[in-house]
Design an enzyme around this catalytic site. Sequence first.
Site, PDB file in Angstrom:
ATOM      1  NE  ARG A  42      -4.307  -1.627   1.733  1.00 41.92           N
ATOM      2  CZ  ARG A  42      -5.165  -2.140   2.600  1.00 41.92           C
ATOM      3  NH1 ARG A  42      -4.932  -2.032   3.897  1.00 41.92           N
ATOM      4  NH2 ARG A  42      -6.251  -2.747   2.183  1.00 41.92           N
ATOM      5  CE  LYS A 202     -20.095 -12.594   7.906  1.00 39.37           C
ATOM      6  NZ  LYS A 202     -20.220 -11.371   8.708  1.00 39.37           N
ATOM      7  N   GLY A 355      -8.783  -7.558  -0.878  1.00 41.12           N
ATOM      8  CA  GLY A 355      -9.062  -8.456   0.232  1.00 41.12           C
ATOM      9  C   GLY A 355      -8.366  -9.790   0.063  1.00 41.12           C
ATOM     10  N   GLY A 378     -13.615  -3.526   0.319  1.00 44.38           N
ATOM     11  CA  GLY A 378     -14.968  -2.994   0.466  1.00 44.38           C
ATOM     12  C   GLY A 378     -15.273  -1.885  -0.531  1.00 44.38           C
TER      13      GLY A 378
HETATM   14  P1  ADP Z   1     -12.457 -11.235  -0.006  1.00 46.07           P
HETATM   15  O1  ADP Z   1     -11.666 -10.583   1.108  1.00 46.07           O
HETATM   16  O2  ADP Z   1     -11.586 -11.638  -1.162  1.00 46.07           O
HETATM   17  O3  ADP Z   1     -13.635 -10.420  -0.409  1.00 46.07           O
HETATM   18  P2  ADP Z   1     -13.959 -12.777   1.925  1.00 46.07           P
HETATM   19  O4  ADP Z   1     -13.406 -11.956   3.033  1.00 46.07           O
HETATM   20  O5  ADP Z   1     -15.391 -12.635   1.586  1.00 46.07           O
HETATM   21  O6  ADP Z   1     -13.051 -12.594   0.599  1.00 46.07           O
HETATM   22  O7  ADP Z   1     -13.759 -14.319   2.282  1.00 46.07           O
HETATM   23  C1  ADP Z   1     -12.502 -14.889   2.529  1.00 46.07           C
HETATM   24  C2  ADP Z   1     -12.590 -15.954   3.579  1.00 46.07           C
HETATM   25  O8  ADP Z   1     -13.559 -16.920   3.235  1.00 46.07           O
HETATM   26  C3  ADP Z   1     -11.288 -16.689   3.723  1.00 46.07           C
HETATM   27  O9  ADP Z   1     -10.789 -16.486   5.026  1.00 46.07           O
HETATM   28  C4  ADP Z   1     -11.657 -18.144   3.501  1.00 46.07           C
HETATM   29  O10 ADP Z   1     -11.037 -19.017   4.416  1.00 46.07           O
HETATM   30  C5  ADP Z   1     -13.133 -18.154   3.734  1.00 46.07           C
HETATM   31  N1  ADP Z   1     -13.771 -19.257   3.027  1.00 46.07           N
HETATM   32  C6  ADP Z   1     -13.905 -19.421   1.705  1.00 46.07           C
HETATM   33  N2  ADP Z   1     -14.521 -20.580   1.423  1.00 46.07           N
HETATM   34  C7  ADP Z   1     -14.790 -21.168   2.602  1.00 46.07           C
HETATM   35  C8  ADP Z   1     -15.451 -22.373   2.983  1.00 46.07           C
HETATM   36  N3  ADP Z   1     -15.925 -23.222   2.063  1.00 46.07           N
HETATM   37  N4  ADP Z   1     -15.576 -22.626   4.307  1.00 46.07           N
HETATM   38  C9  ADP Z   1     -15.091 -21.781   5.225  1.00 46.07           C
HETATM   39  N5  ADP Z   1     -14.470 -20.628   4.927  1.00 46.07           N
HETATM   40  C10 ADP Z   1     -14.325 -20.324   3.639  1.00 46.07           C
HETATM   41 MG    MG Z   2     -11.892 -10.526   3.253  1.00 44.16          MG
END
Ligand code: ADP
Ligand code: MG
Length: 404
Positions: A42, A202, A355, A378
């Site tokens: 960053r 989520k 992320g 976000g």
């Molecule tokens: P990003 O930061 O790329 O938007 P998120 O924060 O929404 O992604 O999600 C990332 C997290 O989701 C990771 O820590 C990963 O371990 C978890 N994750 C992904 N698939 C699964 C799963 N099937 N079961 C439990 N955790 C999961």
């Molecule tokens: Mg994340």
Amino acid sequence: MSEKGRFGKASVRDADVAGRTVLVRADLNVPLADGAVGDDTRIRAALPTIELLRERGARIVLCSHLGRPKGRDPELSMAPVAARLGELLGTDVALAPGVVGAGVEAAARALEPGDVLLLENTRWEPGEKANDDALADGLAALADLYVNDAFGAAHRAHASTEGVAHRLPAYAGLLLEQEVRELTSVLDDPDRPLVVVLGGAKVTDKIGVIERFLEIADRILIGGAMCFSFFRAQGHATGDSLVEEDGIEPARRALELAAGSDCDLELPTDLVLGASFSADAGPVAADGVEVPDGMMGLDIGAATASAYADAIAAARTVFWNGPMGAFELPPFAAGTRAVAEAVAATDATTIVGGGDSGAALVEFGLAGEVSWLSTGGGASLELIEGKALPGVEALRDAGVEEES
Ligand code: ADP
Ligand code: MG
């Protein structure tokens, strides 16, 4: 002429900065390790704007938040950031004695053209997150102009990202400008097919993005824990998988919207299971998507990974956000790796939201192989959803002259 990538805000490139003091809000919210900067990505991303301002003879007052301090937490001082930034710029970066106030104003007044003063952690001040008038006034008192380069914080209306922008002539920094341009290029007349890959924890975090892309994309491929909200909406057994209960209804609605749209919403057809969220809990390949009690789905299966990789290879534009599984655990990283490798291999336009998906790309050594890796998690999702970003909205419109 195409409107693709048009950005309607005034740019730091067009600001008259020579000899003037410029307050720059950057996103220097870096991980710390043993009191030093861990990953400096960053800080590096903020360099082009700082270097441009130095070349043009501005006096620079730089600020950022760092972590989530409760008050003036010395563990979350900007001192390590000042040290690392100084090394990268090849010049001393002075650290201010606080965020605002008489001592900080004196330090700002003492700057020579080309000098950089870094303010302390903006979140040391409770007025930062409250977007407090007094703090915004105090920040505005430090400078003649304001530049917002903190794309990663642009979805927050805080004193240093929004309030201060109403008090000084306010311009977009180079990084913020490019982030908005790259991310909106996916929405505005993308080369087709446009394939969107969404995963992560989520579904409620990403339902707005799913709904937007159902109107724009050709295919949406779902992975990660969020697929279990969809599977529950379809009546499948999800065993002990991480299921967001509040996500089931939104998932059902998205499936309905998809049925009436030209966009295909695709779910995994096979899974990798484990007995618990741990590296020694499997992996067990499952042919279908039913998850028995005592097991959890922790990755997309091999057939799904290969189908998703084929879809990515056939795309002309790819947007990816969210890992396909629990990629931090090596036995459950294969699906995320397959998507990352397909995104890296194609010569299509590839845009990756920040992320954890960004962290996965970095971990696989593929961060340099995509068209654009966003520094904002976000903020990138809210921009794609079509929400206004307060830190961008508050900037002056392009073509508006500065009053003298
Ligand atoms: P990003 O930061 O790329 O938007 P998120 O924060 O929404 O992604 O999600 C990332 C997290 O989701 C990771 O820590 C990963 O371990 C978890 N994750 C992904 N698939 C699964 C799963 N099937 N079961 C439990 N955790 C999961
Ligand atoms: Mg994340």
